[in-house]
Design an enzyme around this catalytic site. Structure first.
Site, short mmCIF file in Angstrom:
data_model
loop_
_atom_site.label_atom_id
_atom_site.label_comp_id
_atom_site.label_asym_id
_atom_site.label_seq_id
_atom_site.Cartn_x
_atom_site.Cartn_y
_atom_site.Cartn_z
N ASP A 102 0.61 -1.16 -0.04
CA ASP A 102 0.12 0.24 -0.34
C ASP A 102 0.57 1.43 0.16
O ASP A 102 0.36 2.33 -0.68
CB ASP A 102 -0.84 0.11 1.21
CG ASP A 102 -1.80 -1.36 0.89
OD1 ASP A 102 -2.19 -1.54 0.28
OD2 ASP A 102 -2.24 -1.18 2.45
N GLU A 103 2.25 1.32 1.01
CA GLU A 103 2.73 2.39 0.71
C GLU A 103 3.38 2.44 -0.43
O GLU A 103 3.32 3.58 -1.25
CB GLU A 103 3.98 2.26 1.90
CG GLU A 103 4.63 3.08 1.87
CD GLU A 103 5.56 3.23 2.72
OE1 GLU A 103 6.70 4.09 3.15
OE2 GLU A 103 6.02 2.37 3.35
#
Length: 497
Positions: free
Chosen positions: A167-168
């Protein structure tokens, strides 16, 4: 008997008043059109709790959204004093307390009436991912402490969680492409979707992990590395992978730990560090290296002893030592493989490199798209400078000064041998901290994705006139008033006579 001149003037003025008044009403009522009032501004707060520090970002967007996603811009950034929240293991409540000063600054910017409807989120990254692996109870206590602080504030607290590495990386990709106008751009007085073109890849180097995210030329064969988004009515499929323990701080600690273990096995003292400048010497506590699950210890190593380290300023051996921290052999002969056996399609398109990629190369004056030969030459020459000369040349920068040599060489090994950039594709990388006036990172991408979950407000319709009709209405209103006042004056004088 005919009307007197007073009566004729009086009747004429009444007629003018009636005619102009009727015209004014027609203009106001009949010629009015429906218009949209400017949308109210909405706000959101995101805390980026990294391994070395925490930052707060305030974003704003119009309440009525474009194709179900908010048109978001950065309104405020605030860096929180102190280390990252993963450092507060001995006193988790201080992790929550540390957020208050920046939160107060954010609330001062946002209108008080909107505080209860301002979504607020804290995302922690690789530092907390590592702590969760090492001691999940301590990680939960810290998240509970920051959640308690934020839930007591007047905002709409959406939660605090450890962000997955995937996600980052993906949210960082959204941030860059949004800010550069690759997802949505303003043209001819309206927001439009740009034509399909060159989407930009994202290279992120944090303290504990590194991420690569881009849209490859062909299909993504490993579905575990694929993330899909729907933004502004369009679908995107992105390759992304996060390498835990390959962030700047962790790689430097891993390197020092490996050199220390090699010294123990060869009984050579002190540790000769090829990535530290010649003439550098320090005594370091060995225990601090083994706090991280990234570093595997041996039973024969005494963690209570101190470590004497001497720099040799040898960039060639530094590169050899850095390479030993990768597993390149697991990808030997495989075209779609980076390192450590991880699938990666060939890099494609332009890339933005940010965070520690940018900070390191900015220090070395290498952010102007210099050639690969120039970059190599600059880093090697810097590494070969004696420590005393480096100290004199860069006063006030002692905290990170010894590590820029290792960081610069690590970036070259990671990009060229890890991510498989080449001399031909090197010019496609731009080292940037910001795009426009917006900081590059995962937080803006997260907020863009989040606004897709926040209901849009219907725009407010009002009846209004064009400028020319409004001007004519004012003229007829004034004419009506003058005629009425004139008729009244005549009536008064008439009565007195």
């Amino acid at each position: 008997m005919g009307l007197s001149w007073k009566e004729r003037v009086f009747m004429a003025l009444l007629g003018v008043a009636a005619a102009s008044g009727l015209t004014m009403l027609v203009l106001i009522l009949v010629k009015a059109i429906n218009v949209l009032l400017p949308a109210d501004t909405k706000f959101g707060i995101v805390f980026d709790a990294g391994s070395s520090h925490t930052s707060l970002f305030v974003y704003q967007w119009p309440a009525n959204k474009e194709k179900d996603t908010g048109v978001v811009s950065q309104a405020l950034t605030c860096q929180i004093e102190g280390p990252g929240i993963s450092s507060y293991t001995s006193d988790p409540t201080q992790a929550g307390e540390s957020l208050k000063s920046c939160l107060e600054e954010a609330l001062a910017l946002i209108p008080q009436a909107q505080h209860p409807e301002t979504p607020t989120f804290l995302g922690s990254t690789a530092g907390m991912r590592l702590l969760s692996q090492k001691n999940s109870s301590q990680a939960r206590d810290i998240l509970a402490a920051v959640s308690q602080t934020l839930s007591k504030s007047p905002v709409d607290f959406w939660g605090a969680k450890i962000l997955a590495g995937q996600d980052e990386g993906a949210f960082g990709w959204i941030t860059i492409n949004y800010v550069l106008g690759m997802l949505l751009k303003y043209s001819s007085g309206q927001w439009i979707l740009p034509e399909e073109g060159m989407l930009v890849g994202a290279l992120d180097l944090g303290g504990a992990s590194t991420q690569i995210s881009f849209v490859p030329q062909g299909p993504i064969l490993d579905q575990s590395t694929q993330v899909t988004f729907r933004l502004y009515g369009a679908n995107y499929s992105v390759y992304t992978h996060s390498y835990l323990c390959f962030g700047r701080d962790q790689i430097l600690n891993r390197l020092l730990a490996k050199l220390a273990q090699d010294r123990l096995s060869s009984q050579v003292a002190p540790v000769r560090h090829p990535c530290y400048h010649s003439g550098y010497q320090a005594i370091l506590p060995l225990s601090s290296l083994y706090d991280s699950p990234c570093i595997h210890t041996t039973d024969s190593l005494n963690h209570t002893q101190n470590l004497t380290v001497e720099g040799t300023g040898d960039p060639g051996n530094c590169v050899v030592a850095l390479r030993s921290l990768f597993n390149f052999s697991s990808c030997k002969g495989q075209k779609d493989c980076a390192f450590n056996g991880i699938y990666q399609p060939p890099v494609h398109g332009q890339f933005y490199a940010f965070s520690n990629f940018y900070y390191t190369f900015h220090f070395l004056n290498l952010t102007s798209r210099q050639s690969l030969n120039t970059v190599n030459d600059t880093v090697w020459k810097f590494c070969q400078k004696p420590w005393k000369l480096v100290e004199v040349s860069y006063p006030g920068q002692e905290r990170w000064l010894r590590d820029y040599c290792a960081s610069g060489l690590y970036i070259l090994v990671l990009l060229l041998e890890g991510y498989k950039f080449s001399e031909e594709t090197w010019p496609n990388i731009q080292f940037q901290k910001q795009a426009g006036d917006t900081d590059i990172g995962w937080t803006l991408g997260f907020m863009l994705n989040l606004t897709g979950m926040i209901p849009a407000e219907a725009p407010t319709h009002w009846r209004a006139q064009s400028y020319s009709i409004w001007t004519a209405g004012v003229v007829f209103a004034v004419l009506t008033l003058v005629a009425i006042l004139g008729a009244a004056a005549i009536q008064i004088f008439w009565t007195q006579d």
